[in-house]
Structure formats: C-alpha cells, structure tokens
Design an enzyme around this catalytic site. Structure first.
Site, PDB file in Angstrom:
ATOM      1  N   MET A 274       0.882  -1.165   0.077  1.00 37.61           N
ATOM      2  CA  MET A 274       0.038  -0.016   0.062  1.00 37.61           C
ATOM      3  C   MET A 274       0.897   1.246  -0.069  1.00 37.61           C
ATOM      4  O   MET A 274       0.138   2.318  -0.292  1.00 37.61           O
ATOM      5  CB  MET A 274      -1.075   0.101   1.197  1.00 37.61           C
ATOM      6  CG  MET A 274      -2.197  -1.028   1.173  1.00 37.61           C
ATOM      7  SD  MET A 274      -3.251  -1.030  -0.052  1.00 37.61           S
ATOM      8  CE  MET A 274      -3.970   0.728   0.325  1.00 37.61           C
ATOM      9  N   ARG A 275       2.237   1.249   0.128  1.00 36.78           N
ATOM     10  CA  ARG A 275       3.021   2.278  -0.070  1.00 36.78           C
ATOM     11  C   ARG A 275       2.788   3.262  -1.009  1.00 36.78           C
ATOM     12  O   ARG A 275       2.836   4.494  -1.143  1.00 36.78           O
ATOM     13  CB  ARG A 275       4.462   1.868   0.200  1.00 36.78           C
ATOM     14  CG  ARG A 275       5.466   3.252   0.357  1.00 36.78           C
ATOM     15  CD  ARG A 275       6.842   2.888   0.770  1.00 36.78           C
ATOM     16  NE  ARG A 275       6.927   2.470   2.228  1.00 36.78           N
ATOM     17  CZ  ARG A 275       7.437   1.493   2.611  1.00 36.78           C
ATOM     18  NH1 ARG A 275       7.691   0.405   1.551  1.00 36.78           N
ATOM     19  NH2 ARG A 275       7.523   0.970   3.835  1.00 36.78           N
ATOM     20  N   ALA A 276       2.599   2.627  -2.328  1.00 30.47           N
ATOM     21  CA  ALA A 276       2.561   3.186  -3.384  1.00 30.47           C
ATOM     22  C   ALA A 276       1.116   4.066  -3.497  1.00 30.47           C
ATOM     23  O   ALA A 276       1.260   5.237  -3.710  1.00 30.47           O
ATOM     24  CB  ALA A 276       2.159   2.458  -4.603  1.00 30.47           C
TER      25      ALA A 276
END
Length: 663
Positions: A274-276
């Site tokens: 989910m970092r993107a």
C-alpha cells in the site's frame, strides 16, 4: 564554503526538478531516486536544492537538531524544555559509499560505558541529517549493511546504536535523496521501495540546449559567486513559493474521486503493498499546493503516478522501468467523474506538474557530456567465421542452485560465499586493530579479570583498560566476481539449444543480482574471444549483451579461456579482496588452429594453478556424447554440470562437489 550551482539555472530536467521541489514542499512524500547516465545534472540539482529549503528552528547546543517547539524526550543531549530556539540553515548531509557503520549511526565509547557506566556518544550522519536532506550519490553501490541501517532509520524515524546491551536512541527524520547510474547495478528492492519518487534523466540531444548547458557551466566556473548573483532573484522566488506551498499544504483537499483514481491506478499496475497509494496521495497533494490550489485534480494524480509508480513495478533487474501511459490514461478516464475535482484544469494556480522555468535550457556541472565511443553499442565479434546466425531469445529463467567459492574470504559484503565480515555470526575474538566496532564481551571480561587486584579494584565494578578490549570476529557472506565464459560458436548454434543456454546464463545472472555479485561476460566464436562486458555490478547490462549475442563459426575455446584469465588478472589488481567464480558455458569442443584441444587444456590449467573456483555448464546434447565438457572441468580442477542439473531442485550436492575439488 563553495558557491553551489543555482537550482533555477539547471538546464531542462523538468521531472527531476519537480520531484525535488515536491519533496521540499512535503517531506512526507518520502524522497526521490534519480536514475540516469553520467553527466546529467543529478548531483548538481540535489546539492542546489538544499540552498532553497527554509531555515529550521533548533534547540541551541543540541547536536541532534531538536525542535524547540517539540523536543525529543529521549534526545541524548536532553532533556530539553520547550521554548524558543535558534535558527539554522537546512542541511544536506552526504553519505559516502565507503562510509563505515560508526560514521553513519555514530560511535559509542565502549570503554567508558563498561568502566564508568557513561553513555559517551559521538553522533553520526543520521543525526546530522535529522530535519534535513540525506544524500547518497551512487546509492546502488552502498554496502548492504549500510542499506539495512538506512531502511531501519527511514522506517522508524529514529536511529538506534546498540553495543553489548548499551543503547542510544535519537530521532532521525530526513529527506532521502539518492542518485545512481543503472549501468553500475540495480538497487535492492527493499531500498528501492523506500524512495517515494523516482525520475529517469538523460542528456538532451537538442544542439541548442546542449550549447546552453556548456555556456552556463563555463560562466559558473569562471565566476561562481557572480553567476549565482545573476540568478538570485529566481532563487528567491522559488524559495518563497516553497514556503507558500508548505503553508497551503494542510488546506489541500484530497477528494474521494481523486482517492479512487489513485487506488485504481495502483491496482491496475499491480504494485506491491500500500505504500504506492500513500505516496501517490501525498504527491498529488503536494502538486496541488505547489500550483497554489486547495483541490487535487486528475492531472495531479496522473503526474503523481508517473513519479511514484515506475520503480515499484520492477519485478527483477531486467524489467524496463516506466509506465504504459495509455493504460494510465484509460484507468484515470474510467474512474473520472466520481469525485469533485475542479473541472477547469487551468484554474487558480494552473497545473501542478511544472517546475519553475528559466529562460532557455539549463546547465549542470556535468551536463552535456557526449556519450563515449561505444557506449550502449552492441559488441561486434571479431572473426565471425562462416555460418553466423542471428541472436536466439533466452528461454524462461529458473531458480538455480547456489554456486559458491570455497574457503573463507575478505571481500565485499554479499550473499554468496563465506567470508570474514563485520556482520554475521560471532566466531571468536582478537585485539582490535584501530577503533573497536564489535565488542566481544566475554573475551574482554576474561582479559580484564586476572588484573583486578593489581588495579586496586575495591567495588563491584570491573576495572577495564583499553588493552583488555577484544574485537569480535564474525563470519558472514561476501559477494564474488562471477565471470561467464560463453561458447557462441557454430556447435552451439542450434536455436533451441542456444535459447536454453541463454536461459541458463540469465538464471545465473538473476542469482548474481540477488547475491550482490559483480559479473563479467567473455564470449568466443570464429577465431577469437572478446570481453562482451567487463566486470560490473550491473547484471542487467550483462543480460542485454547476452540477448544480442549471435552464434556461428569455429570454437576457439583456448582463446576464450585465455581472455577470461586476463580479465581475472586485471580485476585482481583493481579489487584484490573479491574472489572469482568462473562459469564456462560450452559443450567442450575446441576447433581451429593447431592442436586446439591440447591448447585449451593448457589454458584451463592456468585457472587450476591459480586456485580459481570454476564450474563448467555442459551444453552437449544428442544421443552420442563425447564428454569433453567433463574433461575440461577436470583440467580446470572444477565441476561439470549439465543444463538440466543446473536447476535448484536437480543439483543437490553440486556446491559440495565444487568445494571438495578445490580443497
């Protein structure tokens, strides 16, 4: 202090300048990785950015740059009371590739800690970079243990120094900026993902722009202060715009429509985790603030995707970076109209995706360099002989068994062969040579214990002298030089066969990437051998050379081995601590010239005499086999393995065999 090249005078490189400015507006974006060929303004632009950043408030006398409004309660120089502080310029701290662990995280005086119970701590670069920029030039060449420390600090916002139960912690939140030349090797995926944004830079091919690059660079070299003064107004305007964007940032609204576009885009491009999504949201918000708007538009989401996603889509070092912009536009269009964006893309502030412009193209300290002769060109084999065929495509790569060099080395940190390292399992103790870095507590106590009465010990504490300290010796893994010697002659030219050979070498290259090796490629065919790729950390460069390798002609096996031996001789002078593993990919045939088989045997014995570890990948096929590759392995004092046996699930015991033969 030298005068840096003005940021607003850097020629072109809009994506690079925009990515840096967005991080200046919102450090939460997570930094930027700048990828590109040499001479493309990478380092100059980064160094110029620090001058534009606003000053920071700090507690007077605090070596860890505590914010006087909210001082760190665990600061080693604390405790500090909240109140007024002083101002200092924002720092850019540069981490050298060859820095030690103590230089990065700081050094703890173990002698005083043991004898006096005092935490005497000398801050490192992570403390200096707190609330500033940490810049790593050639970040892809950074040692693995330093990469691990950077990952920990970036994830936790703090640095921990542990020495035998003595611990020091301090805050370390910084803007991580790295530059790299992909030709020298790729980054570990864990560190790659830590960079919020990435940009690809290249020198302009427009003559007018290149002329302006040279003109500005020469003017700067002649009079740095005068050149900077001519750009002072532009620099001041950008500095004020950064401050205004920072103040506007909390008011920027990221609507549900924009959020759905961000989520849909990340899902469409199948990025991991989910970092993107989070980085895209922060980047789009910063773009809106930079444009002077309080609403995030679809164009902000698109620009954020172009900056935040390319490096997160790479699955292996051979994948080309970048995004399919048609697919991006289709995804954004599909999920448009579900939010509350401003319908006028040219509304207040205009578009967010443009850095400050300057009149004409811009220059950098090393921009405008012409590519060297042969750069990026394909190797042209000499003496091709008859029957040359076009290059065959490599078959699908597979997981290979680990091939390692026997014995215990002292090479660069990696993951292939056993080595004496600063990290790993403790195997013993010795007197320190220079500064103590890893204390062996039991050995230190044992050395100090017999002298306690003579030293007048009266209390419970142990009286420790510097001569008592013992350095822990540790065993870990090193990276090696894996030199491929590939037969590209006519006997290997059957397309299906060469496809399998290339697939095997490609698989070994992937393994070399994961184990942080250097790789080199020697090919032989026709009447001669050539170094298709000198030893490098860039396995994707080796894969590119392999892909275009044609076949045909006779089999000058001796020439290939002699050329490989020369490559190793030169590399030992450059990097004497790095041990080599030679992988010869051939069917063992030798043709051309007088006594080609005998000459190849004499060349192979040179490797055996030098104690070079070697493996022969036997490519012979068909119902009748001559076993020549096995004979070659015997001359090399190495091991022979077939293409089928090279697979990880098929060659258990191969490494043991290599070690047994080399013992």
């Amino acid at each position: 202090m030298s005068t840096p090249f003005p940021f607003t005078a850097v020629v072109g490189q809009e994506d690079l300048r925009l990515a840096l400015l967005l991080n200046a507006v919102s450090p939460a974006v997570g930094g930027v990785l700048v990828r590109g060929e040499k001479g493309t303004a990478k380092s100059t632009a980064v160094r110029a950015l620090s001058v534009l950043l606003p000053e920071v408030a700090v507690v007077p006398g605090c070596r860890f740059s505590c914010d006087p409004a909210a001082p760190d309660p665990s600061c080693p120089d604390g405790p500090h009371e909240a109140g007024n502080g002083g101002m200092r310029p924002s720092r850019m701290v540069e981490l050298p590739v060859g820095a030690s662990e103590d230089r990065l995280v700081g050094a703890l005086d173990i002698e005083r800690a043991l004898a006096e119970g005092v935490k005497a701590f000398e801050p490192g670069l992570l403390a200096d970079a707190h609330r500033g920029i940490l810049y790593v030039d050639e970040v892809n060449l950074l040692h693995d243990h330093l990469v691990d420390l950077l990952l920990d600090a970036a994830a936790m916002g703090a640095s921990y120094v542990e020495r035998e139960g003595v611990s020091v912690r301090h805050a370390s939140k910084f803007l991580l900026v790295g530059t790299m030349n992909p030709e020298e090797g790729e980054l570990r995926p864990q560190l790659l993902d830590r960079f919020g944004l990435t940009v690809e830079v290249a020198a302009s091919r427009e003559p007018d722009q290149r002329v302006e690059v040279v003109r500005r660079r020469l003017a700067y070299d002649d009079d740095p202060a005068g050149f900077a003064a001519r750009w002072a107004d532009e620099e001041s305007a950008v500095r004020k715009r950064i401050v205004a964007a920072r103040e506007l940032l909390p008011s920027v609204r990221l609507g549900d429509g924009a959020l759905r576009q961000i989520a849909a885009t990340c899902a469409a491009f199948e990025v991991d985790g989910m970092r993107a999504d989070i980085v895209m949201a922060r980047t789009a918000t910063a773009l809106a603030a930079w444009a002077g708007r309080t609403d995030v538009l679809a164009e902000d989401v698109r620009q954020a995707a172009l900056l935040a996603l390319p490096h997160r889509r790479r699955r292996n070092p051979f994948d080309a970076p970048g995004l399919d912009e048609d697919k991006l536009d289709e995804t954004l269009e599909e999920f448009s109209g579900e939010g509350d964006e401003d319908p006028d893309p040219d509304g207040p502030g205009g578009g967010g995706g443009q850095p400050p412009s300057s009149d004409g193209p811009q220059a950098d300290g090393d921009s405008g360099a012409q590519p060297e002769a042969g750069d990026g060109g394909e190797p042209q084999p000499s003496g091709t002989g008859s029957g040359e065929q076009s290059a065959a495509r490599a078959s699908e790569p597979f997981r290979t068994k680990v091939l390692s060099v026997p014995g215990l080395g002292d090479g660069a940190a990696g993951r292939r062969s056993r080595a004496r390292t600063e990290h790993g399992r403790t195997t013993g103790a010795r007197r320190p040579r220079g500064a103590l870095t890893k204390l062996h507590l039991a050995a230190t106590v044992q050395a100090a214990a017999p002298h306690q009465r003579a030293r007048g010990r009266t209390g419970r504490g142990l009286v420790v002298r510097r001569d008592d300290l013992r350095q822990a010796t540790r065993e870990g893994r090193e990276g090696n030089l894996v030199l491929f010697v590939v037969d590209a002659s006519g006997s290997m030219a059957a397309r299906q066969r060469m496809s399998a050979v290339k697939g095997a070498v490609l698989s070994l290259l992937l393994d070399a990437y994961q184990r942080r090796d250097k790789v080199g490629l020697v090919t032989f065919r026709g009447s001669a051998a050539e170094v298709a790729l000198p030893p490098t950390s860039s396995v994707d460069a080796a894969a590119a050379r392999l892909e275009t390798l044609p076949t045909g002609g006779r089999t000058p096996l001796a020439a290939g081995l002699l050329r490989a031996h020369e490559v190793l001789r030169v590399e030992r002078l450059r990097d004497p601590a790095r041990r080599a593993l030679v992988v010869v990919v051939t069917d063992g045939r030798a043709t051309g010239g007088p006594e080609p088989v005998a000459l190849a045997g004499r060349a192979a014995r040179l490797f055996a005499a030098d104690g070079v570890a070697s493996v022969v990948v036997d490519c012979e096929s068909g119902p009748v086999r001559l076993g020549l590759a096995g004979q070659l392995a015997g001359e090399l004092d190495g091991t022979a393995v077939t293409l089928d046996e090279l697979r990880a699930d098929s060659i258990a015991g191969l490494v043991k065999d290599v070690q047994r033969r080399a013992a």
